[in-house]
Design a protein around this motif. Sequence first.
Motif, mmCIF file in Angstrom:
data_model
loop_
_atom_site.group_PDB
_atom_site.id
_atom_site.type_symbol
_atom_site.label_atom_id
_atom_site.label_comp_id
_atom_site.label_asym_id
_atom_site.label_seq_id
_atom_site.Cartn_x
_atom_site.Cartn_y
_atom_site.Cartn_z
ATOM 1 N N SER A 84 0.838 -1.214 0.000
ATOM 2 C CA SER A 84 0.000 0.000 0.000
ATOM 3 C C SER A 84 0.865 1.254 0.000
ATOM 4 C CB SER A 84 -0.898 0.033 1.241
ATOM 5 O OG SER A 84 -1.509 -1.199 1.420
ATOM 6 N N LEU A 85 1.919 1.222 0.832
ATOM 7 C CA LEU A 85 2.835 2.372 0.907
ATOM 8 C C LEU A 85 3.479 2.651 -0.452
ATOM 9 C CD1 LEU A 85 3.365 3.985 3.463
ATOM 10 C CD2 LEU A 85 5.482 2.726 3.782
ATOM 11 N N VAL A 86 3.871 1.573 -1.151
ATOM 12 C CA VAL A 86 4.493 1.725 -2.474
ATOM 13 C C VAL A 86 3.501 2.333 -3.455
ATOM 14 C CG1 VAL A 86 5.347 0.448 -4.484
ATOM 15 C CG2 VAL A 86 6.226 -0.102 -2.217
ATOM 16 N N VAL A 87 2.273 1.804 -3.487
ATOM 17 C CA VAL A 87 1.265 2.280 -4.457
ATOM 18 C C VAL A 87 0.919 3.747 -4.194
ATOM 19 C CG1 VAL A 87 -1.131 2.002 -5.213
ATOM 20 C CG2 VAL A 87 0.322 -0.011 -4.884
ATOM 21 N N VAL A 88 0.670 4.087 -2.912
ATOM 22 C CA VAL A 88 0.283 5.467 -2.561
ATOM 23 C C VAL A 88 1.399 6.448 -2.936
ATOM 24 C CG1 VAL A 88 -0.150 7.019 -0.609
ATOM 25 C CG2 VAL A 88 -1.340 4.846 -0.747
ATOM 26 N N VAL A 102 10.736 3.678 -0.696
ATOM 27 C CA VAL A 102 11.782 2.771 -0.183
ATOM 28 C C VAL A 102 11.267 1.998 1.026
ATOM 29 C CG1 VAL A 102 14.073 2.682 0.880
ATOM 30 C CG2 VAL A 102 13.689 4.120 -1.098
ATOM 31 N N PHE A 103 10.610 2.692 1.983
ATOM 32 C CA PHE A 103 10.066 2.014 3.167
ATOM 33 C C PHE A 103 9.064 0.937 2.739
ATOM 34 C CE2 PHE A 103 10.716 5.637 6.476
ATOM 35 C CZ PHE A 103 12.063 5.367 6.449
ATOM 36 N N GLY A 104 8.181 1.313 1.798
ATOM 37 C CA GLY A 104 7.171 0.368 1.306
ATOM 38 C C GLY A 104 7.818 -0.865 0.701
ATOM 39 N N SER A 105 8.849 -0.652 -0.135
ATOM 40 C CA SER A 105 9.532 -1.771 -0.790
ATOM 41 C C SER A 105 10.202 -2.678 0.249
ATOM 42 C CB SER A 105 10.601 -1.265 -1.759
ATOM 43 O OG SER A 105 10.056 -0.286 -2.592
ATOM 44 N N PRO A 160 13.709 -3.107 11.737
ATOM 45 C CA PRO A 160 13.749 -1.695 12.179
ATOM 46 C C PRO A 160 15.088 -1.028 11.871
ATOM 47 C CG PRO A 160 12.863 -3.081 13.904
ATOM 48 C CD PRO A 160 13.378 -4.014 12.855
ATOM 49 N N LEU A 161 16.191 -1.783 12.028
ATOM 50 C CA LEU A 161 17.510 -1.203 11.750
ATOM 51 C C LEU A 161 17.649 -0.866 10.270
ATOM 52 C CD1 LEU A 161 19.907 -3.379 13.937
ATOM 53 C CD2 LEU A 161 19.445 -0.950 14.182
ATOM 54 N N LEU A 162 17.163 -1.772 9.413
ATOM 55 C CA LEU A 162 17.248 -1.548 7.963
ATOM 56 C C LEU A 162 16.426 -0.326 7.556
ATOM 57 C CD1 LEU A 162 18.472 -2.857 5.435
ATOM 58 C CD2 LEU A 162 16.372 -4.149 5.165
ATOM 59 N N VAL A 163 15.213 -0.228 8.108
ATOM 60 C CA VAL A 163 14.343 0.919 7.801
ATOM 61 C C VAL A 163 14.995 2.210 8.297
ATOM 62 C CG1 VAL A 163 12.116 1.991 8.345
ATOM 63 C CG2 VAL A 163 12.210 -0.426 7.771
ATOM 64 N N SER A 164 15.561 2.156 9.506
ATOM 65 C CA SER A 164 16.224 3.319 10.081
ATOM 66 C C SER A 164 17.411 3.751 9.220
ATOM 67 C CB SER A 164 16.701 2.933 11.481
ATOM 68 O OG SER A 164 16.930 4.037 12.246
ATOM 69 N N LEU A 165 18.207 2.760 8.791
ATOM 70 C CA LEU A 165 19.399 3.042 7.979
ATOM 71 C C LEU A 165 19.015 3.696 6.649
ATOM 72 C CD1 LEU A 165 22.530 2.484 7.747
ATOM 73 C CD2 LEU A 165 21.916 0.448 6.487
ATOM 74 N N LEU A 166 18.053 3.086 5.948
ATOM 75 C CA LEU A 166 17.646 3.630 4.643
ATOM 76 C C LEU A 166 17.020 5.011 4.801
ATOM 77 C CD1 LEU A 166 16.192 0.404 2.988
ATOM 78 C CD2 LEU A 166 18.266 1.625 2.345
ATOM 79 N N GLY A 167 16.207 5.168 5.868
ATOM 80 C CA GLY A 167 15.570 6.456 6.123
ATOM 81 C C GLY A 167 16.595 7.546 6.335
ATOM 82 N N MET A 168 17.616 7.240 7.140
ATOM 83 C CA MET A 168 18.651 8.243 7.421
ATOM 84 C C MET A 168 19.453 8.577 6.168
ATOM 85 S SD MET A 168 20.165 7.482 11.180
ATOM 86 C CE MET A 168 21.281 8.866 11.144
ATOM 87 N N VAL A 169 19.774 7.538 5.366
ATOM 88 C CA VAL A 169 20.550 7.776 4.138
ATOM 89 C C VAL A 169 19.774 8.707 3.207
ATOM 90 C CG1 VAL A 169 21.387 6.680 2.021
ATOM 91 C CG2 VAL A 169 21.931 5.668 4.224
ATOM 92 N N ILE A 170 18.474 8.444 3.036
ATOM 93 C CA ILE A 170 17.670 9.268 2.118
ATOM 94 C C ILE A 170 17.483 10.681 2.664
ATOM 95 C CG2 ILE A 170 15.382 9.551 1.072
ATOM 96 C CD1 ILE A 170 15.277 6.467 0.974
ATOM 97 N N MET A 171 17.077 10.775 3.947
ATOM 98 C CA MET A 171 16.776 12.093 4.506
ATOM 99 C C MET A 171 18.024 12.976 4.579
ATOM 100 S SD MET A 171 13.979 11.435 7.485
ATOM 101 C CE MET A 171 14.767 10.072 8.279
ATOM 102 N N PHE A 172 19.098 12.436 5.166
ATOM 103 C CA PHE A 172 20.304 13.248 5.306
ATOM 104 C C PHE A 172 21.054 13.381 3.983
ATOM 105 C CE2 PHE A 172 19.665 12.083 9.798
ATOM 106 C CZ PHE A 172 19.569 13.364 10.290
#
Lengths: 199, 67
Positions: free
Chosen positions: A14-18, A37-40, A59-71
């Motif tokens: 759903s996250l990917v489609v939205v 990325v989170f959706g995938s 959670p670590l993977l989501v946190s890592l990808l989130g930080m890489v994209i945001m920062f």
Amino acid sequence: MVVRNDKLRWAGGSLVVVNLAMFLVWGWATLFLLGLVFGSVLFAAGWWADEIDLTNELPLLVSLLGMVIMFGSYFFYVFANLEDLTGGFQRFLGVLILLVIVQVTLHSLIAAQRADGHTDERDRAIQRAASRWGYGVMAVGIWLVIGQLVLGMIFEQAWINSYFSIYLLANVLFLVFVVSELVNISARLFYYRRGFNVA
Amino acid sequence: MPSITNHVRRLRFDANEMSQKALADAVGVTRQTIIAIEKNKYSPSLEVAFKIAQVFGCSIEEVFFYQ
């Protein structure tokens, strides 16, 4: 037998489609990329649920990808537009708010997943080992910044006295902290994935 | 290269198919740590190793091996 997690697959899908729809309508934005990325990742974790530790690794993977994209998006803008202090500050606030939202959501999910709600000796040992890696990177980064500053002063480089040197310095130091945190998270992910304290 | 292996999985099966969660609760660790121990991805502390042996009512050498 392959184990699937339908809740994660639905949430991720759903996250990917939205986010894909918003991406197509409004164009490129860090928020949509983050959602995609989170959706995938959630969808992949739901598809290979027996391959990934949903309590620690996901959670670590989501946190890592989130930080890489945001920062990544923040530093890309800041270092390309050093004279735009207002834009940089706005993006900094945006990243900070996004980070708080992502971390609060992640920690709520972890708490819900981990019914006993505590960490054990393995978690603590992994945290300690990963912190050493993060601290090492931070120490090296800070010494490099100090060295660069001192050399700049000795050789009277022009940038050291320019009006944006403080802003640049603040962002370089911020980058050092972010990279050390990324190393910390990557090390934890590595230890959970590959094993820890294995004789 | 020698490594520490264990019979936790078989002992759990022999103990009336005890679940990983039940063993984890009995020794005071998370279920993920029991999974890591069974996959030889983590060597527990002596304290946890003794507790695991105690749960199965056997000596520590019957649970963990260094080979």
